[in-house]
Design a protein around this motif. Structure first.
Motif, PDB file in Angstrom:
ATOM      1  N   LEU A 198       0.839  -1.199   0.000  1.00 13.46           N
ATOM      2  CA  LEU A 198       0.000   0.000   0.000  1.00 13.46           C
ATOM      3  C   LEU A 198       0.873   1.248   0.000  1.00 13.46           C
ATOM      4  O   LEU A 198       1.933   1.272   0.629  1.00 13.46           O
ATOM      5  CB  LEU A 198      -0.898   0.016   1.227  1.00 13.46           C
ATOM      6  CG  LEU A 198      -1.979  -1.079   1.283  1.00 13.46           C
ATOM      7  CD1 LEU A 198      -2.718  -1.014   2.606  1.00 13.46           C
ATOM      8  CD2 LEU A 198      -2.932  -0.968   0.123  1.00 13.46           C
ATOM      9  N   GLN A 199       0.401   2.261  -0.659  1.00 16.36           N
ATOM     10  CA  GLN A 199       1.083   3.544  -0.686  1.00 16.36           C
ATOM     11  C   GLN A 199       0.821   4.279   0.626  1.00 16.36           C
ATOM     12  O   GLN A 199      -0.104   3.933   1.389  1.00 16.36           O
ATOM     13  CB  GLN A 199       0.581   4.392  -1.861  1.00 16.36           C
ATOM     14  CG  GLN A 199       0.854   3.781  -3.206  1.00 16.36           C
ATOM     15  CD  GLN A 199       2.340   3.760  -3.539  1.00 16.36           C
ATOM     16  OE1 GLN A 199       3.064   4.685  -3.218  1.00 16.36           O
ATOM     17  NE2 GLN A 199       2.774   2.686  -4.162  1.00 16.36           N
ATOM     18  N   ASP A 200       1.602   5.285   0.931  1.00 14.17           N
ATOM     19  CA  ASP A 200       1.467   6.039   2.179  1.00 14.17           C
ATOM     20  C   ASP A 200       0.055   6.651   2.306  1.00 14.17           C
ATOM     21  O   ASP A 200      -0.513   6.672   3.393  1.00 14.17           O
ATOM     22  CB  ASP A 200       2.519   7.153   2.251  1.00 14.17           C
ATOM     23  CG  ASP A 200       3.929   6.575   2.402  1.00 14.17           C
ATOM     24  OD1 ASP A 200       4.046   5.434   2.879  1.00 14.17           O
ATOM     25  OD2 ASP A 200       4.891   7.288   2.028  1.00 14.17           O
TER      26      ASP A 200
END
Length: 83
Positions: free
Chosen positions: A77-79
């Protein structure tokens, strides 16, 4: 008169009267000048692109820069996706 007067193509016919030849030739010269300028600009852009391409190091490792760092399978997952 035998009915062929309207086919008269001599210099005094109404078809040739009032023709101003200087204007179209000047317009034609201007168009040709613009074409030449565009041709020169395109050539300059081509030379610049070729020089830039020659100065850029080639990627010899066969890695696509868009796919670099991506692993097969689910991606982490991205930030901004982590709550």
């Amino acid at each position: 008169m035998n009915g062929t007067d309207h086919y008269d193509r001599t210099a005094v016919s109404s078809y040739n009267q009032g023709v101003n030849k200087s204007r179209p030739s000047q317009q034609k010269r201007q168009r040709e000048r613009q074409r030449q300028e565009r041709r020169n600009e395109k050539q300059a852009r081509r030379l610049e692109a070729a020089a830039q391409k020659a100065n850029t190091p080639a990627r010899g490792d066969g890695v696509d820069p868009d796919l670099e760092g991506i692993k097969p399978g689910p991606q982490p997952l991205q930030d901004w996706q982590i709550e």
